[in-house]
Design a protein around this motif. Sequence first.
Motif, PDB file in Angstrom:
ATOM      1  N   GLY B  74       0.800  -1.223   0.000  1.00 33.55           N
ATOM      2  CA  GLY B  74       0.000   0.000   0.000  1.00 33.55           C
ATOM      3  C   GLY B  74       0.830   1.269   0.000  1.00 33.55           C
ATOM      4  O   GLY B  74       0.318   2.359   0.217  1.00 33.55           O
ATOM      5  N   ASP B  75       2.149   1.137  -0.234  1.00 34.37           N
ATOM      6  CA  ASP B  75       3.017   2.312  -0.252  1.00 34.37           C
ATOM      7  C   ASP B  75       3.340   2.666  -1.696  1.00 34.37           C
ATOM      8  O   ASP B  75       4.077   1.956  -2.370  1.00 34.37           O
ATOM      9  CB  ASP B  75       4.297   2.008   0.533  1.00 34.37           C
ATOM     10  CG  ASP B  75       5.309   3.139   0.430  1.00 34.37           C
ATOM     11  OD1 ASP B  75       4.916   4.239   0.003  1.00 34.37           O
ATOM     12  OD2 ASP B  75       6.479   2.913   0.783  1.00 34.37           O
ATOM     13  N   PHE B  76       2.770   3.775  -2.181  1.00 36.23           N
ATOM     14  CA  PHE B  76       2.973   4.165  -3.578  1.00 36.23           C
ATOM     15  C   PHE B  76       4.095   5.181  -3.723  1.00 36.23           C
ATOM     16  O   PHE B  76       4.263   5.783  -4.763  1.00 36.23           O
ATOM     17  CB  PHE B  76       1.672   4.745  -4.162  1.00 36.23           C
ATOM     18  CG  PHE B  76       0.625   3.709  -4.436  1.00 36.23           C
ATOM     19  CD1 PHE B  76      -0.099   3.132  -3.405  1.00 36.23           C
ATOM     20  CD2 PHE B  76       0.373   3.290  -5.737  1.00 36.23           C
ATOM     21  CE1 PHE B  76      -1.064   2.167  -3.658  1.00 36.23           C
ATOM     22  CE2 PHE B  76      -0.599   2.325  -6.006  1.00 36.23           C
ATOM     23  CZ  PHE B  76      -1.304   1.762  -4.951  1.00 36.23           C
ATOM     24  N   GLY B  77       4.868   5.368  -2.646  1.00 39.69           N
ATOM     25  CA  GLY B  77       5.970   6.316  -2.718  1.00 39.69           C
ATOM     26  C   GLY B  77       5.522   7.733  -2.399  1.00 39.69           C
ATOM     27  O   GLY B  77       4.362   7.984  -2.109  1.00 39.69           O
ATOM     28  N   VAL B  78       6.488   8.651  -2.441  1.00 39.35           N
ATOM     29  CA  VAL B  78       6.222  10.055  -2.158  1.00 39.35           C
ATOM     30  C   VAL B  78       6.427  10.842  -3.447  1.00 39.35           C
ATOM     31  O   VAL B  78       7.462  10.695  -4.103  1.00 39.35           O
ATOM     32  CB  VAL B  78       7.176  10.571  -1.062  1.00 39.35           C
ATOM     33  CG1 VAL B  78       6.978  12.064  -0.848  1.00 39.35           C
ATOM     34  CG2 VAL B  78       6.951   9.813   0.236  1.00 39.35           C
ATOM     35  N   SER B  79       5.436  11.644  -3.808  1.00 36.62           N
ATOM     36  CA  SER B  79       5.515  12.397  -5.061  1.00 36.62           C
ATOM     37  C   SER B  79       6.748  13.288  -5.085  1.00 36.62           C
ATOM     38  O   SER B  79       7.033  13.991  -4.110  1.00 36.62           O
ATOM     39  CB  SER B  79       4.260  13.249  -5.224  1.00 36.62           C
ATOM     40  OG  SER B  79       4.480  14.220  -6.216  1.00 36.62           O
ATOM     41  N   TYR B  80       7.489  13.261  -6.196  1.00 38.68           N
ATOM     42  CA  TYR B  80       8.655  14.126  -6.330  1.00 38.68           C
ATOM     43  C   TYR B  80       8.231  15.559  -6.590  1.00 38.68           C
ATOM     44  O   TYR B  80       9.021  16.485  -6.446  1.00 38.68           O
ATOM     45  CB  TYR B  80       9.548  13.643  -7.478  1.00 38.68           C
ATOM     46  CG  TYR B  80      10.070  12.249  -7.266  1.00 38.68           C
ATOM     47  CD1 TYR B  80      10.861  11.950  -6.156  1.00 38.68           C
ATOM     48  CD2 TYR B  80       9.770  11.237  -8.156  1.00 38.68           C
ATOM     49  CE1 TYR B  80      11.335  10.666  -5.944  1.00 38.68           C
ATOM     50  CE2 TYR B  80      10.244   9.945  -7.962  1.00 38.68           C
ATOM     51  CZ  TYR B  80      11.019   9.665  -6.862  1.00 38.68           C
ATOM     52  OH  TYR B  80      11.475   8.407  -6.650  1.00 38.68           O
ATOM     53  N   ILE B  81       6.989  15.741  -7.004  1.00 36.01           N
ATOM     54  CA  ILE B  81       6.522  17.083  -7.335  1.00 36.01           C
ATOM     55  C   ILE B  81       5.892  17.756  -6.118  1.00 36.01           C
ATOM     56  O   ILE B  81       6.284  18.834  -5.712  1.00 36.01           O
ATOM     57  CB  ILE B  81       5.481  17.037  -8.475  1.00 36.01           C
ATOM     58  CG1 ILE B  81       6.027  16.256  -9.675  1.00 36.01           C
ATOM     59  CG2 ILE B  81       5.058  18.441  -8.866  1.00 36.01           C
ATOM     60  CD1 ILE B  81       7.032  16.975 -10.515  1.00 36.01           C
TER      61      ILE B  81
END
Lengths: 280, 319
Positions: B74-81
């Motif tokens: 359930g971890d889709f990462g952290v947006s770079y933007i």
Amino acid sequence: MKGSPKHRNSLLVAGAVLIGIVVLAAVVSFFWTPFSPVFTDVRNPAAPPGRGGHLLGTDRLGRDTLTWLMVGAQTTLKVGVIAVGIAAVVGTPIGILAGMTRRRWSEVIMRANDVLLAFPALLVALILAAKYGASITSSMVAIGIASVPGFVRVIRAGTIQVMGTDYVQAARIAGLRGPAIAVRHVLPNVFGLIIVQVSVAYAIAILAEAALSFLGLGAPPSVPSWGRMLNEAQSMLSVQPMIAVWPGLAIAVAVLGLNLLGDGLRDRFDPRMITRQVRP
Amino acid sequence: MVWRILRRLLILVISTAAASFLTFWVLFDGCGPARTRLGIGATEDSVAQLCRELGLDRSMASQYLDWAGGILHGDFGVSYISGRALGPQILDQLSVTLWLVAGAMVVAVLLAVPWGLFSALFHRRIWGTLLSAGSQIGVAVPAFLAAILLVLLFSVHLGWLPPNGYQVPGADFGGFLSHMVLPWLALGIVQAAVLARYVRSAVLDESGQDYLRTARSKGLTRLDALVRHGLRNASIPVLTVIGVQLVTILVGAVVVEYVFAIPGIGAGLADAAKRQDLLNVQGIVVVLVVIALVVSFLVDLAYTLIDPRMRTTADGGRA
């Protein structure tokens, strides 16, 4: 019954007439449009049909709606031609290959095809727009790629049917190799299917292009496009609803025409339909 | 049959892996996100440094495995933007979209079954022709056009329903309903038109069968016989179409959510694509594609369960 010759012809004619209107509008727009596409009639913004010489009215900025519809037909047809061209050129050989190779390879190709089938045109287009920026080119390529699996499926099914016929067996026995059979026997016999699939894919391409420009991820604002016209009409609904009606009607006419054409052609080309007709 | 299901399950797992890799690969952009975040004026050195800090300089394969492994938890990462965690955001959007899609599907089926049934029942008569012509036209209308026309009628002209917006169903159910009716109809009517054509031809195919004649001779009316016996058999081809349509509706939701300003996954995707937030696009695309693959697996499964012919043949018997 659906497959009766009379019914079939009426579908074909109705479809051809609707598509004819769109093509005619696009062709005429190369030489003549009621107004210049860049002309903004500042005294008549959001005009109702008929005012100031604008047959279908004007948009928010006073640009002539009929002119934009006609030039928009160019965009629609162009995107469709390129997208469907990509799909047919890539999809047909893969489909024939999948229909002619042995079961295991055919299975591998079809499973890969199923994976691609899970990416609809709009999704592929949004992916490409995110990576390379929104443009007509990225929409055309995206819609083309997304239409490949449809061709592969249909052409493979047709190829398998052709491969089961006696004349292919005879050609085999006569010593004809795979590629020669593909070109001489399979391709001419699946040609009808290709034509039908072209009309199906074309309709999908038009819908996808309209949706993309509607989202602001297709044609840039300077290029007339039916989807973008609808988008811009959205903020004007309470002022001048006709601005939304015209491009909407244009999209529906083009897609309806292609669908009718496809149905009519399918009845004519699809061998299963012919047997169905014979069945009581 | 168990083997058939297991084999299909294996194909599902492989397809999901392939689709997720494809998504990652196409949207992979090396140090691109670092460059986007730093803006045009950034020096190559600072881009390279940020790229290292974010771990974007590793091989694509290892980044893919990290990303895919994260998604499984359930971890889709952290947006770079935007710098926000994508997981909760995508799941929130997904729940909104599922409400939209479920409602639209109900509308589609409720409309399409009688629509197709009656156009089959009255076929060769004026009503049947009108009903099929109606579905032919409905197929040609894109969902966003239907949406605009519905807003025009029910919001602008009649003023009965809000033209856009969204309410959480838990907080204000009436508000939720009033905001969802038009989106449901916009997505549902168009799909109903498509579905009605399949229902019609499936019912027509069945209506010549002997078992229906038997049912008629028992004293059932034509409609009764079709509803009681014909629909069950007609449901097999129709079910496949519903599965395919679920995917179409999911994608159609992108545009409909945009029209109605509904904060669903489709609007999220269009937004992310505009901001060129690649990680966000990757996350949403993967969710949509996996749903598509799982649905087609379930349709296949249902096919096996409903159609007894599928059970007897060893390899499933279907080409």
